[in-house]
Design an enzyme around this catalytic site. Structure first.
Site, PDB file in Angstrom:
ATOM      1  N   ARG A  50       0.838  -1.200   0.000  1.00 57.21           N
ATOM      2  CA  ARG A  50       0.000   0.000   0.000  1.00 57.21           C
ATOM      3  C   ARG A  50       0.875   1.253   0.000  1.00 57.21           C
ATOM      4  O   ARG A  50       0.523   2.274  -0.564  1.00 57.21           O
ATOM      5  CB  ARG A  50      -0.967  -0.012   1.195  1.00 57.21           C
ATOM      6  CG  ARG A  50      -1.783   1.246   1.319  1.00 57.21           C
ATOM      7  CD  ARG A  50      -3.104   1.107   2.085  1.00 57.21           C
ATOM      8  NE  ARG A  50      -3.151   0.107   3.133  1.00 57.21           N
ATOM      9  CZ  ARG A  50      -2.590   0.241   4.349  1.00 57.21           C
ATOM     10  NH1 ARG A  50      -1.953   1.344   4.668  1.00 57.21           N
ATOM     11  NH2 ARG A  50      -2.676  -0.737   5.227  1.00 57.21           N
ATOM     12  N   TYR A 103     -15.061  19.046 -14.302  1.00 56.96           N
ATOM     13  CA  TYR A 103     -15.389  17.639 -14.541  1.00 56.96           C
ATOM     14  C   TYR A 103     -16.503  17.201 -13.572  1.00 56.96           C
ATOM     15  O   TYR A 103     -16.434  17.477 -12.361  1.00 56.96           O
ATOM     16  CB  TYR A 103     -14.134  16.779 -14.336  1.00 56.96           C
ATOM     17  CG  TYR A 103     -14.396  15.304 -14.466  1.00 56.96           C
ATOM     18  CD1 TYR A 103     -14.656  14.737 -15.703  1.00 56.96           C
ATOM     19  CD2 TYR A 103     -14.400  14.480 -13.349  1.00 56.96           C
ATOM     20  CE1 TYR A 103     -14.911  13.384 -15.820  1.00 56.96           C
ATOM     21  CE2 TYR A 103     -14.646  13.122 -13.456  1.00 56.96           C
ATOM     22  CZ  TYR A 103     -14.903  12.585 -14.702  1.00 56.96           C
ATOM     23  OH  TYR A 103     -15.156  11.248 -14.819  1.00 56.96           O
ATOM     24  N   ASP A 176      -6.202  20.503 -13.194  1.00 60.02           N
ATOM     25  CA  ASP A 176      -6.462  19.180 -13.749  1.00 60.02           C
ATOM     26  C   ASP A 176      -6.020  19.242 -15.214  1.00 60.02           C
ATOM     27  O   ASP A 176      -6.667  19.876 -16.046  1.00 60.02           O
ATOM     28  CB  ASP A 176      -7.952  18.852 -13.610  1.00 60.02           C
ATOM     29  CG  ASP A 176      -8.308  17.479 -14.167  1.00 60.02           C
ATOM     30  OD1 ASP A 176      -7.573  16.977 -15.034  1.00 60.02           O
ATOM     31  OD2 ASP A 176      -9.338  16.922 -13.747  1.00 60.02           O
ATOM     32  N   LYS A 201      -6.933   8.507 -19.211  1.00 48.86           N
ATOM     33  CA  LYS A 201      -7.199   9.157 -20.476  1.00 48.86           C
ATOM     34  C   LYS A 201      -5.927   9.132 -21.350  1.00 48.86           C
ATOM     35  O   LYS A 201      -5.480   8.075 -21.713  1.00 48.86           O
ATOM     36  CB  LYS A 201      -7.726  10.564 -20.227  1.00 48.86           C
ATOM     37  CG  LYS A 201      -8.838  10.618 -19.142  1.00 48.86           C
ATOM     38  CD  LYS A 201     -10.115   9.900 -19.520  1.00 48.86           C
ATOM     39  CE  LYS A 201     -11.086   9.743 -18.356  1.00 48.86           C
ATOM     40  NZ  LYS A 201     -11.417  10.949 -17.608  1.00 48.86           N
TER      41      LYS A 201
END
Ligand SMILES: *Cc1c(COP(=O)(O)O)cnc(C)c1O
Length: 387
Positions: A50, A103, A176, A201
């Site tokens: 983790r 977004y 972003d 993306k």
């Protein structure tokens, strides 16, 4: 490595040297949750998956280099990265100023998770820097959050001016950078404090993996984000990191082709009798200064009299190469209808006010042969003429 390696050299080599044990040229996929310690009280820099994983570390080093940051923290999705960045700056009573064409997922996060916890967000059109300055002084937000180019109308923000205005009131500027990708612009170099990406993306680029990253300009925020990730657990898995790194190597050549194809598509759409407005940043002087290419996202409206939806539906159902789908940034071309897909959560009046009208269609222009894409658009738009 040369002193100042270019973008593609860094995308292919930074953080990706040969494996010291085997010489493997490509960073191995370390599918392990834990690491054996050679003796009591000593480990080799890795304790538990983790917190750290060498494959993920390779990806983070490469992304930090491509965005010109001091470090990168990879998360399980763009939303997990966005949430961690917000948490790193906000406590109840703080405020956020965000672009109104944010977004949808980040809008939902701010409205449904942060607002009930006493963190309010104010939305504004950030194209008007003077108005943003006034809002910064009045609202005193801790975070200014924006995308450039924005979704779905591809509005470009003046990043250096917005960074200076934010810093004057002690506000953190988060950009972003998903739509532009690090190939087209590096917001940290223009004054932003944190850059986030949905690596799902353009960075991953093949529509086969979900991921996100935050890249920062200072070591303190890097430490905080690593702490938040290890504590809340939104870690990017090693296989996802490996796939993303594989995609990343070709980001530069893909972005060149996306932009070249989008340019041709824009030319075609601007001349088409069924098309009203075409949205693409190429004519915007700020974009010309800030961006290397103008990217692969193109939006346009159909000319209509009366209800545009039947016409939109006919056009969308005729596409053969463009797939009707959410998301963007993959090698394959996608087409979407913002009003009923990505922006469906907004009330109709609000969508209308922001220009997300029912006749608006959004393209993620892929890297197929551009003549095939233009032909597909041409035959799909015949649907606009039928009745
Ligand atoms: C997709 C997207 C996100 C969210 O990323 P996920 O990887 O889907 O969680 C955030 N911002 C923008 C601009 C996006 O396109």
């Amino acid at each position: 490595m040369p002193n100042h390696p270019g973008f593609n050299t860094r995308a292919i080599h930074v953080g990706q040297g040969p494996d010291p044990v085997t010489g493997a040229t490509v960073p191995p996929l370390y599918l392990t949750s834990t690491y054996t310690q050679p003796e009591f009280g000593r480990h080799l820099g890795y304790e538990y998956g983790r917190g750290d994983n060498p494959t993920r570390g390779s990806l983070e080093e490469a992304l930090a280099s491509l965005e010109r940051g001091v470090g990168a923290v990879a998360f399980a999705s763009g939303m997990a990265a966005s949430d961690a960045v917000l948490r790193s700056r906000l406590v109840p009573g703080h405020r956020v100023l965000a672009a109104e064409d944010l977004y949808g997922g980040v809008y939902r996060l701010l409205e449904r998770v942060y607002r009930p916890q006493g963190i309010d967000t104010h939305y504004a059109n950030l194209g008007d820097v003077q108005q943003v300055q006034d809002l910064l002084n009045r609202i005193r937000p801790s975070v200014l959050w924006l995308e450039s180019p924005s979704n779905p109308l591809l509005q470009v923000m003046d990043l250096p001016r917005l960074a200076r205005a934010s810093h004057e009131v002690g506000c953190t500027l988060v950009v972003d950078n998903t739509f532009a990708s690090p190939y087209n612009q590096n917001p940290l170099e223009m004054g932003a404090d944190v850059v986030v990406h949905s690596t799902t993306k353009y960075i991953g680029g093949h529509s086969d993996v979900i991921g996100g990253v935050a890249i920062v300009g200072d070591a303190e925020t890097l430490k905080t984000l690593r702490f938040i990730r290890n504590t809340t657990g939104g870690t990017l898995g090693p296989f996802e990191a490996w796939l993303t790194l594989r995609g990343l190597k070709t980001l530069g050549v893909r972005m060149q082709q996306h932009a070249a194809n989008a340019g041709r598509v824009v030319e075609f759409l601007r001349a088409h009798p069924a098309v009203d407005q075409v949205y693409y940043p190429s004519n915007n002087p700020i974009a010309q200064q800030q961006m290397r290419t103008f990217g692969g996202m193109v939006s346009f409206t159909l000319k209509t009299d009366g209800d545009p939806l039947p016409r939109v539906k006919r056009v969308l159902e005729r596409f053969r190469i463009f797939s009707l789908a959410e998301s963007l940034g993959g090698v394959e071309s996608l087409v979407g209808h913002p009003a009923t897909m990505t922006h469906a959560a907004l009330p109709a009046a609000e969508r209308q006010r922001r220009g997300v009208v029912d006749s608006l269609i959004r393209l993620s222009v892929g890297i197929e042969d551009v003549q095939d894409l233009v032909d597909d658009l041409s035959q799909a738009l015949m649907g606009a003429e039928e009745s």
